[in-house]
Write an enzyme that holds these catalytic residues in place. Structure first.
Site, PDB file in Angstrom:
ATOM      1  CB  SER A   8      -8.474  14.779  33.974  1.00  0.00           C
ATOM      2  OG  SER A   8      -8.464  16.205  34.340  1.00  0.00           O
ATOM      3  CG  HIS A  33      -5.177  15.577  30.982  1.00  0.00           C
ATOM      4  ND1 HIS A  33      -4.742  15.633  29.603  1.00  0.00           N
ATOM      5  CD2 HIS A  33      -6.296  16.546  31.141  1.00  0.00           C
ATOM      6  CE1 HIS A  33      -5.358  16.757  29.187  1.00  0.00           C
ATOM      7  NE2 HIS A  33      -6.452  17.402  30.098  1.00  0.00           N
ATOM      8  CG  ASP A  35      -7.452  19.273  32.802  1.00  0.00           C
ATOM      9  OD1 ASP A  35      -7.132  19.437  31.538  1.00  0.00           O
ATOM     10  OD2 ASP A  35      -8.186  18.481  33.250  1.00  0.00           O
ATOM     11  CG  MET A  37      -8.793  25.032  33.885  1.00  0.00           C
ATOM     12  SD  MET A  37     -10.463  24.372  34.204  1.00  0.00           S
ATOM     13  CE  MET A  37     -10.392  22.992  33.529  1.00  0.00           C
ATOM     14  CG  HIS A  66      -5.579  20.680  28.436  1.00  0.00           C
ATOM     15  ND1 HIS A  66      -6.954  20.184  28.545  1.00  0.00           N
ATOM     16  CD2 HIS A  66      -5.645  21.538  27.644  1.00  0.00           C
ATOM     17  CE1 HIS A  66      -7.560  20.871  27.744  1.00  0.00           C
ATOM     18  NE2 HIS A  66      -6.997  21.725  26.977  1.00  0.00           N
ATOM     19  CG  MET A  68      -7.727  24.437  28.935  1.00  0.00           C
ATOM     20  SD  MET A  68      -8.828  23.296  29.766  1.00  0.00           S
ATOM     21  CE  MET A  68      -7.917  22.702  30.869  1.00  0.00           C
ATOM     22  CG  MET A 137     -10.711  20.709  23.994  1.00  0.00           C
ATOM     23  SD  MET A 137     -10.185  20.022  25.426  1.00  0.00           S
ATOM     24  CE  MET A 137     -11.447  20.281  26.853  1.00  0.00           C
ATOM     25  CG  ASP A 175      -9.544  16.814  28.107  1.00  0.00           C
ATOM     26  OD1 ASP A 175     -10.316  16.138  28.731  1.00  0.00           O
ATOM     27  OD2 ASP A 175      -8.448  17.748  28.121  1.00  0.00           O
TER      28      ASP A 175
END
Ligand code: DX5
Ligand code: ZN
Length: 220
Positions: A8, A33, A35, A37, A66, A68, A137, A175
């Site tokens: 990540s 990966h 992320d 957010m 991913h 979020m 998660m 994760d």
């Protein structure tokens, strides 16, 4: 079992992201990966499609986005254009989960659903047939470097059971708090894809860390 390691980049040096992506690939990463957010669905803010597009020319392995973020639909075509290969989202963040999964597919990406530690797997009853990835998660989303929540291990086993029963090739990714020390236990529970941020980027030698993880997976 083919195991995949997905560093990540949340824990990478954001001032040198392209270089960091090349370095973990050279060290043996199977996926990158990414992320995302939004300071709304989770209390942190990272990077969007512009950064994904900037990294794409450096990526020789698939980019595993991913999300979020809430809402999710508007940003999906943007990430597909930016070079995402897999896109996963949290069912709580979409008003229409089946529509969002269809949208990811229409954009040419593989689709995944993400389950927070307290989110039950019941959503899989009606989605597993159209998923490429189930992401569990093992921390509450929002930050790297948190402690692995071991009470999720039976849920990993339950997700594996459901995937086996459905007979499709669905990846089971974990994760949060994954390290060389616990990766074998997570694999034994049924995971095949391992996100690791701080464990890899916080180590001095990315290749040695990934090699250590693979050595522990080899004896599962
Ligand atoms: C957390 C992110 C993770 C994070 C994992 O919300 O989804 O991908 O980077 O970091 P570590 O491996 O440090 O727990
Ligand atoms: Zn993640």
């Amino acid at each position: 079992m083919a195991y995949r390691i997905a560093p990540s980049i949340l824990s990478a040096d954001f001032a040198r992201l392209g270089e960091e992506v090349r370095a973990v690939q050279a060290a043996g990463a199977d996926l990158i990966h990414f992320d995302v957010m939004d300071n709304h669905y989770v209390p942190n803010l990272t990077a969007g499609p512009l950064v994904c597009a900037a990294l794409k020319p450096h990526a020789t392995v698939p980019i595993d986005v991913h999300l979020m973020v809430k809402p999710v639909d508007r940003i999906i075509p943007e990430f597909a254009k930016a070079g995402a290969n897999l896109i996963s989202f949290h069912p709580e963040a979409s008003e229409h989960v089946d529509r969002t999964l269809g949208l990811i597919r229409e954009c040419g990406c593989r689709a995944g659903l993400v389950f927070n530690p307290a989110t039950p797997l019941t959503v899989l009853d009606h989605t597993l047939g159209s998923l490429d990835l189930v992401l569990l998660m093992t921390v509450n989303p929002g930050f790297g470097g948190q402690q692995f929540i071991a009470s999720v291990l039976p849920k990993i086993a339950e997700a594996r059971r459901r995937i086996r029963e459905c007979g499709r090739d669905v990846w089971l990714e974990v994760d949060g708090g994954v390290k060389a020390d616990n990766i074998a236990e997570i694999a034994r529970a049924g995971a095949d894809t391992f996100v690791a941020g701080s464990a890899i980027f916080g180590s001095g030698d990315y290749a040695a860390t990934i090699r250590d993880m693979r050595a522990r997976l080899a004896v599962v």
